[in-house]
Design a protein around this motif. Sequence first.
Motif, PDB file in Angstrom:
ATOM      1  N   ASP A  95      -1.167   9.120  -5.152  1.00  0.00           N
ATOM      2  CA  ASP A  95      -2.562   9.154  -4.682  1.00  0.00           C
ATOM      3  C   ASP A  95      -2.618   9.505  -3.194  1.00  0.00           C
ATOM      4  OD1 ASP A  95      -3.395   8.406  -7.175  1.00  0.00           O
ATOM      5  OD2 ASP A  95      -3.822   6.308  -6.642  1.00  0.00           O
ATOM      6  N   LYS A 119       3.680   7.966   6.073  1.00  0.00           N
ATOM      7  CA  LYS A 119       3.026   7.668   4.791  1.00  0.00           C
ATOM      8  C   LYS A 119       3.288   8.720   3.711  1.00  0.00           C
ATOM      9  CE  LYS A 119       1.297   3.988   6.586  1.00  0.00           C
ATOM     10  NZ  LYS A 119       1.946   2.691   6.281  1.00  0.00           N
ATOM     11  N   LEU A 147       1.055   4.227  -2.871  1.00  0.00           N
ATOM     12  CA  LEU A 147       0.881   5.654  -2.585  1.00  0.00           C
ATOM     13  C   LEU A 147       2.074   6.456  -3.089  1.00  0.00           C
ATOM     14  CD1 LEU A 147      -0.566   5.440   1.046  1.00  0.00           C
ATOM     15  CD2 LEU A 147      -1.802   6.248  -0.962  1.00  0.00           C
ATOM     16  N   ARG A 176       0.832  -1.208   0.000  1.00  0.00           N
ATOM     17  CA  ARG A 176       0.000   0.000   0.000  1.00  0.00           C
ATOM     18  C   ARG A 176       0.866   1.256   0.000  1.00  0.00           C
ATOM     19  NH1 ARG A 176      -4.869   0.875   4.422  1.00  0.00           N
ATOM     20  NH2 ARG A 176      -6.172   2.265   3.169  1.00  0.00           N
TER      21      ARG A 176
END
Length: 543
Positions: free
Chosen positions: A56, A276, A51, A47
């Motif tokens: 995104d 992230k 990203l 994931r």
Amino acid sequence: MELSPPPSGLEAEHAALFTTASLHFLHELISTFDDEVDQILGLRVSRKVHLDLSGDLPDFLESTAHIRTDPTWKVLPVPQRLRKRHVDIGDMAPCDTQRFIRALQSSAQGIQVDFDDGNCPTFYNQIKGIHNVIQAVNNQIPGVPDISQAPVLMLRPRALNMVEDNMMVEGKETPGPLFDFGLLMFHCGKKLFEHKSGPFFYLSKVESFMEARLWNKIFVWTQQKLGLPLGSIKATVLIENVLASFEMEEIVYELREHSAGLNCGIWDYSASFVNKFGHRQAFLLPDRSKYVNMEKRFLHSYMDLLVQTCHRRGALATGGMAAALLPQDMHADARTKVLANVTRLKLLEIAAGVDGFMVYDLNLLKPMQDLFQKHTDGDNQLHVLRDDVKVTPKDLLVMPSGGVTLHGLKYNIAVGVLFISAWLSGKGHFFYRGQVEDSATAEISRSQVWQWIRHQAHLEDDGSLVSRRLVTELTQELRRELRRSCSSARTEQTLDTAADMFLEVVLKRRFPEFITSYLSQDHTFLNAQRAGQEETRPQPAKL
């Protein structure tokens, strides 16, 4: 299965925990779910890569919209002992026997029995802590109320990223959370259930509903193995990751037979933005000591959405932990200021509709319990449905305005270095400038320093660049300052190692995902956690 021999001084506790029956149960539990833990960790990596490559941003999932739009489902009602937990004690590492006893004797409604953020998971600490919990559950600690009358135990095993290197199952180190959860359930699950006092858990650092689904499978399997009814285990999920904030309803849904609700906290959650999206300029997080608090849009939106999500499904929503230490002098201005600041922040959570929150300092229990009772009506605020809340992805992702200060940079460096020093000494938290600091504050501290270097942020004070050179100079300055108060050559050596490791972490090209994983897999930690054991250690015994 291979198990390391007991740490020096814990031979009896080791023998009590690792019986033939408990080892058989652990082997079954771990071999059943080990591959799925690895898959979950792989999904996290996948994931993150997506990203990074796509650019995104997270959004509410289209594939699970039917869960969010279905108004009919609810969680099973929580047991009576969970319905009123206005003020719990947080960061309670149960290996600290005396503090654990004081907590059990206190007026707190609950205790976060912490094998995660506030605990350093040495083999000694895990064995001592789990054994202390077993003694408390079996009413074997003098002067402590019966487990049915003492504050309810909210057991927090390690997060999925942590491993237990003292137990090998089928040739692999054991997932830390399965080790903790398995021993706690095997030795305490039935007794807690019989006394209508558990078994209740916190689940740390969950990132998606798939992880909640895995935990639900673990709960179902464990209940069947131990002869407990379905739904006996209840768990509160800590929403400590920005990705999880977009899946809160799905997380509650996956655990609906076992859910005790969700919990929100400021620092791990804020650090997850750096984790992230930290390489993106748009996600530069300003000085936390000046510009980051629950009044900021991205944080109050997350708390509002958490309360709304929980209450519309009949689940409890709990707030974060007040880390402040209350000065002892009843007439000191400092005491008045600390109490006023904690009160202001906790009133924000009460106004948002939380059903309770935590404090670290036991002296804050009564004033915060009085505050909660003054501003609420009843055991909880489940009736506060927050229909006014309309949180968008932008609300959850917008960064607060603000810059970087020299004070904030120095503070973050100090917290990072001192946490690593505490960790190398076998402690999961420490006290600094009137607050308790743990892995959550260390996480945000080292994250911000890494990000400010990465984006070449400028100090508000004089416009100078936050560079590798400046951070190194400030770290060396801190090292010299702290060495003056070192009581031994060993303490100095630990401090020096901690400063070097901090610099290594914040100067890396790639961001280490969890500071606790990074430290627990480093040889200096593995050596430090064996301190106090015999120098000539036998090889692990095969079982």
